[in-house]
Design a protein around this motif. Structure first.
Motif, short mmCIF file in Angstrom:
data_model
loop_
_atom_site.label_atom_id
_atom_site.label_comp_id
_atom_site.label_asym_id
_atom_site.label_seq_id
_atom_site.Cartn_x
_atom_site.Cartn_y
_atom_site.Cartn_z
N VAL A 8 0.71 -1.23 -0.05
CA VAL A 8 -0.01 -0.08 0.11
C VAL A 8 0.83 1.27 0.03
O VAL A 8 0.62 2.05 -0.64
CB VAL A 8 -1.04 0.06 1.08
N ALA A 9 1.88 1.40 0.62
CA ALA A 9 2.69 2.39 0.91
C ALA A 9 3.62 2.66 -0.50
O ALA A 9 3.66 3.74 -0.69
CB ALA A 9 3.95 2.08 2.01
N TRP A 10 3.80 1.78 -0.97
CA TRP A 10 4.46 1.71 -2.38
C TRP A 10 3.48 2.36 -3.40
O TRP A 10 3.93 3.10 -4.16
CB TRP A 10 4.81 0.26 -2.86
N TRP A 11 2.33 1.70 -3.31
CA TRP A 11 1.13 2.31 -4.51
C TRP A 11 0.99 3.74 -4.21
O TRP A 11 1.03 4.50 -5.13
CB TRP A 11 0.08 1.39 -4.05
N ILE A 12 0.61 3.95 -2.92
CA ILE A 12 0.31 5.44 -2.80
C ILE A 12 1.58 6.55 -3.26
O ILE A 12 1.37 7.33 -3.64
CB ILE A 12 0.02 5.83 -1.36
N SER A 13 2.84 5.92 -2.63
CA SER A 13 3.87 6.79 -2.83
C SER A 13 4.28 6.94 -4.59
O SER A 13 4.71 7.82 -4.99
CB SER A 13 5.25 6.26 -2.19
N ARG A 14 4.06 5.62 -5.24
CA ARG A 14 4.00 5.89 -6.57
C ARG A 14 3.45 6.89 -7.10
O ARG A 14 3.68 7.48 -8.26
CB ARG A 14 3.78 4.53 -7.07
N ARG A 15 2.06 7.23 -6.67
CA ARG A 15 1.10 7.95 -7.32
C ARG A 15 1.87 9.65 -7.13
O ARG A 15 1.30 10.44 -8.04
CB ARG A 15 -0.47 7.88 -6.80
N HIS A 16 2.17 9.65 -5.99
CA HIS A 16 2.73 11.08 -5.62
C HIS A 16 4.13 11.28 -6.03
O HIS A 16 4.76 12.37 -5.86
CB HIS A 16 2.29 11.20 -4.15
N GLY B 194 -7.76 -1.03 5.00
CA GLY B 194 -7.98 -2.18 4.11
C GLY B 194 -7.32 -3.28 3.76
O GLY B 194 -7.58 -4.50 3.67
N ALA B 195 -5.99 -3.03 3.83
CA ALA B 195 -4.93 -4.17 3.56
C ALA B 195 -4.79 -5.11 4.82
O ALA B 195 -4.76 -6.18 4.72
CB ALA B 195 -3.73 -3.45 3.28
N MET B 196 -5.08 -4.63 5.77
CA MET B 196 -5.11 -5.25 7.22
C MET B 196 -6.18 -6.07 7.40
O MET B 196 -6.27 -7.30 7.70
CB MET B 196 -5.07 -4.21 8.42
N VAL B 197 -7.53 -5.54 6.78
CA VAL B 197 -8.51 -6.52 6.80
C VAL B 197 -8.69 -7.53 6.00
O VAL B 197 -9.14 -8.75 6.26
CB VAL B 197 -9.76 -5.25 6.80
N ALA B 198 -7.99 -7.29 4.82
CA ALA B 198 -7.81 -8.28 3.73
C ALA B 198 -7.00 -9.50 4.53
O ALA B 198 -7.34 -10.69 4.08
CB ALA B 198 -6.99 -7.63 2.56
N VAL B 199 -6.11 -9.19 4.95
CA VAL B 199 -4.96 -10.25 5.60
C VAL B 199 -5.96 -11.05 6.73
O VAL B 199 -5.77 -12.33 6.73
CB VAL B 199 -3.96 -9.45 6.20
N LEU B 200 -6.58 -10.18 7.37
CA LEU B 200 -7.50 -10.97 8.35
C LEU B 200 -8.60 -11.94 7.90
O LEU B 200 -8.69 -12.86 8.19
CB LEU B 200 -8.26 -9.85 9.42
N VAL B 201 -9.25 -11.52 6.86
CA VAL B 201 -10.24 -12.10 6.15
C VAL B 201 -9.49 -13.39 5.39
O VAL B 201 -9.85 -14.74 5.67
CB VAL B 201 -10.97 -11.44 5.09
N LEU B 202 -8.09 -13.19 4.99
CA LEU B 202 -7.55 -14.36 4.37
C LEU B 202 -7.18 -15.52 5.33
O LEU B 202 -7.28 -16.42 5.10
CB LEU B 202 -6.25 -13.75 3.79
N LEU B 203 -6.88 -14.86 6.56
CA LEU B 203 -6.48 -15.81 7.72
C LEU B 203 -8.15 -16.59 8.20
O LEU B 203 -7.83 -17.59 8.57
CB LEU B 203 -5.94 -15.14 8.85
N VAL B 204 -8.82 -15.89 8.26
CA VAL B 204 -10.26 -16.52 8.74
C VAL B 204 -10.63 -17.58 7.50
O VAL B 204 -11.08 -18.75 7.87
CB VAL B 204 -11.22 -15.67 8.65
#
Length: 426
Positions: free
Chosen positions: A190-198, A403-413
Motif C-alpha cells: 500500500v505504501a509503495w502504491w500511494i508513494s508511486r502516485r505522488h 483495508g490491507a490489514m482487513v484483507a489479511v484478517l479475512v484471508l486468515l479466517v
C-alpha cells in the motif's frame, strides 16, 4: 438479562462514553453491581483484583517493556532503521517502506504498539517530511505499522490473552510470526502504491559496502528476537524467562557493546517501566472483578447459546465475533476487550471446535486494526502526535492501510491452516 447485569453493562458503557479511564470504568461498574446485587461482600473486590494479577506469566509484561526501552536507549533501534534504509535505497516509497520494516523489527523487541510508534516515528517522520512525504500519509503508515507490535511476538497483547484464557503463550508467539509478516508486506504494498502516485522516493542509494557495515552494526539488534522467540520455541525459556533474558541482553549490548546507556537513562527507563506496568496491571486487576461477575451471571453460557441459535457454521460464528471486536476496538482499549470478551468467546469457540491459539492471533490482528480506527485509535493518535498534526489529517490516507490489514484478517479466517499448520494444532 437481569436488572443487575443490565446495570453493570450500562454503567460500564456510560463511563467509557464519557472517557473515563478503562480501569475506573471496570472497577466502578463492578462495585455498583455488588452493592445492588448483594452477590458477595465488598471484600471480594480486593480479593479478585489481587487474584487477577497474581500470575508469574504477567511478570513478562514489565520485563518486555523494560527490554524494549533498553533497546531504544541502547542504540539498537537506530541501527535497525539504518539497516532497513541501506537495503531499500532510493526505491519508490523507500522511506515509508523503511519505516514499516523498522516497525516490524522493533516490534519483535518491544511487544508494544505505542512504544513501536514513538520509537520509530521520532527517527523517521522528520526525514520523511524533508523528502516531501505528506505528514498525514506518514502518520497513517506509522500508526498501522506500529500496531504490528501487538501481533509480532513478543506481543504484550498475546501474553494477556494467553493468561486470560489459559492458552499456550509459546504457541501464540510461534503462530503470530507469519501473520505479522503478511501484515507488514501488505502495508508495504500500500505504501509503495500511494508513494508511486505522488512520486515519493527513498533516500540516497547505498553501496554494497554501506549495506555490509549497516548489517554488521545491526547484528546485535537482530539477534535479540532470535534469543526471545527461538528460546521459547526450543523450550529453553518460558515467556517470562525469555523476557528476563531480553532485559539482560539489552543491558549488555546497550551498556557494554554500543556504550549508549547511561545511569541517568537507566533510571528513567525504570521509572517509565514502573508507570506503564502499573497502568496495565490496574486494568487487568479491575477486569478480573468484572469478568468474575460476568461468569457469575452466566454470560459465557448465554453467549454460547445465543450464537449457536444463530448459526451452525463455525466460519459464520467467527466472522460475527470478529465484527463485534472490530466495532468495539474503535472506542475501547485492546487489553480491556481481551480481558472482558476472551473468556466469554472461548467457550463459543469450543462449541465450534475452533482452536484458541488461532482465535487469539485473529483477535490481536483485529485489535491492531482497532488501534488505528477513530475515534480512539490509540496507535494512530500516538503517530499523529509524534508528527505534530491533528488525527483528521491522516484520514485521507488511512483507509487503504486499514483495508490491507482487513484483507489479511479475512484471508486468515478463510485459510486457518496458515496459522494452525505452524502451531501444530491443525
Amino acid at each position: 438479562m437481569s436488572f443487575e447485569l443490565a446495570l453493570l453493562l450500562g454503567t460500564f458503557v456510560f463511563l467509557v462514553l464519557i472517557d473515563a479511564p478503562i480501569a475506573v470504568a471496570l472497577g466502578l461498574a463492578s462495585v455498583l453491581y455488588l452493592f445492588i446485587a448483594d452477590l458477595a461482600p465488598m471484600m471480594v473486590v480486593a480479593q479478585r483484583m489481587i487474584a487477577g494479577i497474581d500470575s508469574f506469566t504477567l511478570l513478562a509484561i514489565p520485563l518486555f517493556l523494560m527490554a524494549g526501552m533498553l533497546m531504544v536507549q541502547g542504540g539498537l533501534a537506530p541501527r535497525i532503521v539504518n539497516l532497513c534504509a541501506a537495503l531499500v535505497g532510493r526505491s519508490t516509497g523507500g522511506l515509508a517502506i523503511v519505516m514499516i520494516a523498522a516497525c516490524m523489527l522493533f516490534g519483535s523487541l518491544s511487544g508494544s504498539g505505542v512504544a513501536d510508534v514513538v520509537a520509530i516515528g521520532t527517527m523517521m517522520l522528520p526525514a520523511m517530511r524533508e523528502r516531501g512525504y505528506h505528514p498525514g500519509f506518514s502518520s497513517a503508515a506509522l500508526g498501522c505499522a506500529g500496531s504490528l507490535g501487538t501481533v509480532i511476538p513478543p506481543s504484550i497483547v498475546l501474553i494477556v490473552y494467553g493468561t486470560a484464557t489459559n492458552t499456550s503463550i509459546g504457541q501464540l508467539f510461534i503462530g503470530a510470526i507469519i501473520p505479522g509478516l503478511m501484515l507488514g508486506l501488505a502495508l508495504m504494498v500500500v505504501a509503495w502504491w500511494i508513494s508511486r502516485r505522488h512520486g515519493w522516493r527513498g533516500g540516497e542509494p547505498a553501496t554494497g559496502a554501506v549495506i555490509g557495515r549497516a548489517f554488521i552494526s545491526a547484528i546485535p539488534a537482530l539477534i535479540a528476537p532470535l534469543i526471545i522467540v527461538g528460546g521459547i520455541r526450543a523450550g529453553i525459556f518460558t515467556p517470562t524467562e525469555a523476557a528476563g533474558a531480553g532485559v539482560v541482553y539489552a543491558l549488555l549490548v546497550g551498556g557494554l557493546f554500543y556504550r549508549s546507556l547511561s545511569w541517568e537513562g537507566f533510571k528513567g527507563i525504570l521509572r517509565d517501566t514502573t508507570e506503564m506496568t502499573g497502568s496495565i496491571l490496574l486494568v487487568i486487576a479491575s477486569a478480573s472483578v468484572f469478568g468474575w461477575i460476568l461468569a457469575a451471571e452466566q454470560v459465557p453460557q448465554l453467549a454460547v447459546n445465543g450464537i449457536l441459535a444463530m448459526t451452525d457454521s463455525g466460519m459464520v460464528a467467527l466472522l460475527l465475533i470478529m465484527l463485534i471486536v472490530l466495532l468495539l476496538g474503535t472506542f475501547m482499549e485492546s487489553l480491556a476487550i481481551i480481558l472482558i470478551l476472551a473468556p466469554i468467546f472461548v467457550p463459543v469457540l469450543a462449541a465450534y471446535q475452533i482452536d484458541p491459539v488461532y482465535f487469539g492471533i485473529l483477535l490481536c490482528i483485529n485489535l491492531a486494526i482497532g488501534a488505528n480506527t477513530p475515534p480512539l485509535g490509540i496507535d494512530l493518535m500516538a503517530a499523529c502526535r509524534t508528527a505534530g498534526i491533528p488525527m483528521s489529517a491522516s484520514f485521507r490516507y488511512l483507509l487503504p492501510f486499514l483495508g490491507a490489514m482487513v484483507a489479511v484478517l479475512v484471508l486468515l479466517v478463510l485459510f486457518p491452516q496458515i496459522i494452525t499448520a505452524v502451531t501444530g494444532t491443525s
